[in-house]
Design a protein around this motif. Structure first.
Motif, PDB file in Angstrom:
ATOM      1  N   LYS A   1      48.426   3.755   0.907  1.00 46.08           N
ATOM      2  CA  LYS A   1      47.635   3.252  -0.218  1.00 46.08           C
ATOM      3  C   LYS A   1      46.145   3.189   0.092  1.00 46.08           C
ATOM      4  N   THR A   2      45.806   2.988   1.354  1.00 43.83           N
ATOM      5  CA  THR A   2      44.398   2.794   1.719  1.00 43.83           C
ATOM      6  C   THR A   2      43.763   4.050   2.313  1.00 43.83           C
ATOM      7  N   SER A   3      44.457   5.178   2.247  1.00 43.86           N
ATOM      8  CA  SER A   3      43.990   6.390   2.932  1.00 43.86           C
ATOM      9  C   SER A   3      42.617   6.858   2.465  1.00 43.86           C
ATOM     10  N   LEU A   4      42.275   6.606   1.207  1.00 44.40           N
ATOM     11  CA  LEU A   4      40.953   6.996   0.709  1.00 44.40           C
ATOM     12  C   LEU A   4      39.973   5.826   0.672  1.00 44.40           C
ATOM     13  N   ASN A   5      40.395   4.676   1.213  1.00 37.65           N
ATOM     14  CA  ASN A   5      39.532   3.483   1.204  1.00 37.65           C
ATOM     15  C   ASN A   5      39.442   2.856   2.587  1.00 37.65           C
ATOM     16  N   LYS A   6      39.464   3.684   3.612  1.00 36.92           N
ATOM     17  CA  LYS A   6      39.483   3.174   4.977  1.00 36.92           C
ATOM     18  C   LYS A   6      38.219   2.389   5.327  1.00 36.92           C
ATOM     19  N   GLU A   7      37.082   2.795   4.793  1.00 36.44           N
ATOM     20  CA  GLU A   7      35.844   2.086   5.096  1.00 36.44           C
ATOM     21  C   GLU A   7      35.888   0.658   4.554  1.00 36.44           C
ATOM     22  N   LEU A   8      36.461   0.489   3.366  1.00 31.74           N
ATOM     23  CA  LEU A   8      36.586  -0.851   2.796  1.00 31.74           C
ATOM     24  C   LEU A   8      37.489  -1.722   3.660  1.00 31.74           C
ATOM     25  N   PHE A   9      38.638  -1.203   4.045  1.00 35.24           N
ATOM     26  CA  PHE A   9      39.599  -2.021   4.787  1.00 35.24           C
ATOM     27  C   PHE A   9      39.203  -2.207   6.250  1.00 35.24           C
ATOM     28  N   ALA A  10      38.268  -1.395   6.732  1.00 36.53           N
ATOM     29  CA  ALA A  10      37.736  -1.610   8.075  1.00 36.53           C
ATOM     30  C   ALA A  10      36.876  -2.866   8.147  1.00 36.53           C
ATOM     31  N   LEU A  11      36.479  -3.393   7.000  1.00 38.08           N
ATOM     32  CA  LEU A  11      35.652  -4.607   6.973  1.00 38.08           C
ATOM     33  C   LEU A  11      36.464  -5.867   7.231  1.00 38.08           C
ATOM     34  N   PHE A  12      37.786  -5.782   7.100  1.00 40.81           N
ATOM     35  CA  PHE A  12      38.635  -6.947   7.337  1.00 40.81           C
ATOM     36  C   PHE A  12      38.861  -7.130   8.831  1.00 40.81           C
ATOM     37  N   ASP A  13      38.974  -8.382   9.242  1.00 37.54           N
ATOM     38  CA  ASP A  13      39.203  -8.677  10.651  1.00 37.54           C
ATOM     39  C   ASP A  13      40.643  -8.405  11.060  1.00 37.54           C
ATOM     40  N   HIS A  14      41.575  -8.619  10.120  1.00 35.91           N
ATOM     41  CA  HIS A  14      42.977  -8.427  10.437  1.00 35.91           C
ATOM     42  C   HIS A  14      43.730  -7.957   9.197  1.00 35.91           C
ATOM     43  N   ILE A  15      44.789  -7.172   9.424  1.00 37.67           N
ATOM     44  CA  ILE A  15      45.682  -6.710   8.366  1.00 37.67           C
ATOM     45  C   ILE A  15      47.097  -7.135   8.733  1.00 37.67           C
ATOM     46  N   ILE A  16      47.739  -7.916   7.869  1.00 36.88           N
ATOM     47  CA  ILE A  16      49.113  -8.350   8.090  1.00 36.88           C
ATOM     48  C   ILE A  16      49.980  -7.719   7.011  1.00 36.88           C
TER      49      ILE A  16
ATOM     50  N   HIS B   1      29.947  -8.494   0.823  1.00 36.33           N
ATOM     51  CA  HIS B   1      29.154  -9.734   0.889  1.00 36.33           C
ATOM     52  C   HIS B   1      29.693 -10.682   1.954  1.00 36.33           C
ATOM     53  N   LEU B   2      31.007 -10.897   1.951  1.00 33.53           N
ATOM     54  CA  LEU B   2      31.600 -11.819   2.925  1.00 33.53           C
ATOM     55  C   LEU B   2      31.424 -11.290   4.346  1.00 33.53           C
ATOM     56  N   LYS B   3      31.574  -9.981   4.519  1.00 36.88           N
ATOM     57  CA  LYS B   3      31.391  -9.397   5.852  1.00 36.88           C
ATOM     58  C   LYS B   3      29.953  -9.553   6.316  1.00 36.88           C
ATOM     59  N   ARG B   4      29.014  -9.337   5.402  1.00 41.85           N
ATOM     60  CA  ARG B   4      27.597  -9.447   5.743  1.00 41.85           C
ATOM     61  C   ARG B   4      27.259 -10.853   6.224  1.00 41.85           C
ATOM     62  N   HIS B   5      27.991 -11.844   5.692  1.00 38.64           N
ATOM     63  CA  HIS B   5      27.734 -13.243   6.065  1.00 38.64           C
ATOM     64  C   HIS B   5      28.733 -13.770   7.089  1.00 38.64           C
ATOM     65  N   ASN B   6      29.447 -12.857   7.725  1.00 38.43           N
ATOM     66  CA  ASN B   6      30.332 -13.195   8.838  1.00 38.43           C
ATOM     67  C   ASN B   6      31.438 -14.193   8.478  1.00 38.43           C
ATOM     68  N   ILE B   7      31.957 -14.060   7.266  1.00 38.75           N
ATOM     69  CA  ILE B   7      33.098 -14.875   6.863  1.00 38.75           C
ATOM     70  C   ILE B   7      34.369 -14.162   7.332  1.00 38.75           C
ATOM     71  N   PRO B   8      35.183 -14.783   8.174  1.00 35.31           N
ATOM     72  CA  PRO B   8      36.411 -14.129   8.647  1.00 35.31           C
ATOM     73  C   PRO B   8      37.355 -13.830   7.478  1.00 35.31           C
ATOM     74  N   MET B   9      37.936 -12.616   7.475  1.00 38.96           N
ATOM     75  CA  MET B   9      38.792 -12.178   6.371  1.00 38.96           C
ATOM     76  C   MET B   9      40.027 -11.466   6.903  1.00 38.96           C
ATOM     77  N   ALA B  10      41.113 -11.622   6.159  1.00 42.42           N
ATOM     78  CA  ALA B  10      42.345 -10.903   6.476  1.00 42.42           C
ATOM     79  C   ALA B  10      42.997 -10.428   5.193  1.00 42.42           C
ATOM     80  N   VAL B  11      43.733  -9.327   5.293  1.00 39.48           N
ATOM     81  CA  VAL B  11      44.614  -8.879   4.221  1.00 39.48           C
ATOM     82  C   VAL B  11      46.028  -9.314   4.591  1.00 39.48           C
ATOM     83  N   ALA B  12      46.756  -9.882   3.637  1.00 40.44           N
ATOM     84  CA  ALA B  12      48.149 -10.269   3.850  1.00 40.44           C
ATOM     85  C   ALA B  12      48.958  -9.671   2.703  1.00 40.44           C
ATOM     86  N   THR B  13      49.585  -8.534   2.974  1.00 35.16           N
ATOM     87  CA  THR B  13      50.271  -7.786   1.932  1.00 35.16           C
ATOM     88  C   THR B  13      51.769  -7.669   2.190  1.00 35.16           C
TER      89      THR B  13
END
Length: 245
Positions: A121-136, A99-111
């Motif tokens: 951990k994300t090897s089977l969820n790459k499509e989901l994490f490709a939606l984030f603009d940045h991964i820290i 939803h946030l990606k569809r509405h162009n809300i900038p997103m980042a993961v900070a782990t």
């Protein structure tokens, strides 16, 4: 509620069901090296959100394990290698991120996870994490201190173009993650495991802007974000259509 323009997400126990793996692995080690003493939530809650090195040192010290933190991490890694690639997103996560990606809300993961652990951990969820603009990740250059220090969230803020902290919303499941968000002067939604609420009390919020039992309960309108599409809307975003930043 504040006007939010940028969203930052923790990962472990917030986006992915990895905390279950951490519990299982720790208990296996305690069964072998500490006569089966139980890994309880009062200890686990103190580990959540910390770096692997910090958590290992705390477990070894708390349970008086006959090994160094480095040796503990090596044993953990062998077991985790089998389990982490199979973790799944938690309820409500995919809907909100889509939803946030569809509405162009900038997103980042900070782990707090290292880059290598993140990839595992994300090897089977790459499509989901490709939606984030940045991964820290916790071992990225410039991250000197783990949570509750604000380093991870400040790095995410910078990568997102330095929006005002008051316009940033962090999603966290750990208490020290809340502290890190507050130290970064940002708003925070706390989505704790039920066991933590049972341990600390249902009315506890640790200063979080909002406390929810699940990401599925999040209403974007409370933070001036676009409302969810009508129920039944099933459009998804193909990662092939995304230009990564």
């Amino acid at each position: 509620m504040p006007h939010i323009t940028h969203c930052i997400f923790d990962m472990d126990g917030l986006l992915l069901d990895t905390e279950r793996v951490y519990t299982e692995v720790t208990q296996q080690i305690l069964d072998k090296y500490a006569n089966g003493v139980k890994f309880t939530w009062d200890v686990k809650s103190k580990l959540m959100g910390r770096t692997g090195e910090e958590s290992a040192a705390m477990v070894v010290d708390t349970y008086k394990l006959p090994m160094s933190p480095e040796e503990y991490l090596k044993i953990c890694s062998v077991i985790q290698d089998e389990l982490f690639p199979h973790v799944k997103p938690l309820p409500g996560v995919e809907r909100l991120i889509q939803h946030l990606k569809r509405h162009n809300i900038p997103m980042a993961v900070a782990t707090s996870s290292s880059r290598a652990k993140f990839e595992q951990k994300t090897s089977l969820n790459k499509e989901l994490f490709a939606l984030f603009d940045h991964i820290i990740c916790g071992d990225d250059a410039g991250i000197e201190h783990g949570k509750p220090a604000p380093d991870l969230f400040l790095a995410a803020q910078q990568r997102l173009g330095n929006p005002p902290a008051d316009n940033c919303l962090i999603f966290e499941d750990a208490v020290n993650g809340i502290e890190a968000a507050l130290n970064a002067k940002m708003h925070v939604v706390w989505i704790p495991d039920e066991n933590i609420l049972n341990l600390q009390g249902k009315d506890t919020d640790h200063g979080a802007t909002l406390v929810l039992e699940s990401m599925a309960k999040f209403d974007p309108r409370h933070f001036s974000l676009p409302a969810f599409d009508p129920e039944g809307h099933t459009e998804t975003i193909e990662t092939s259509d995304i230009t990564k930043q």
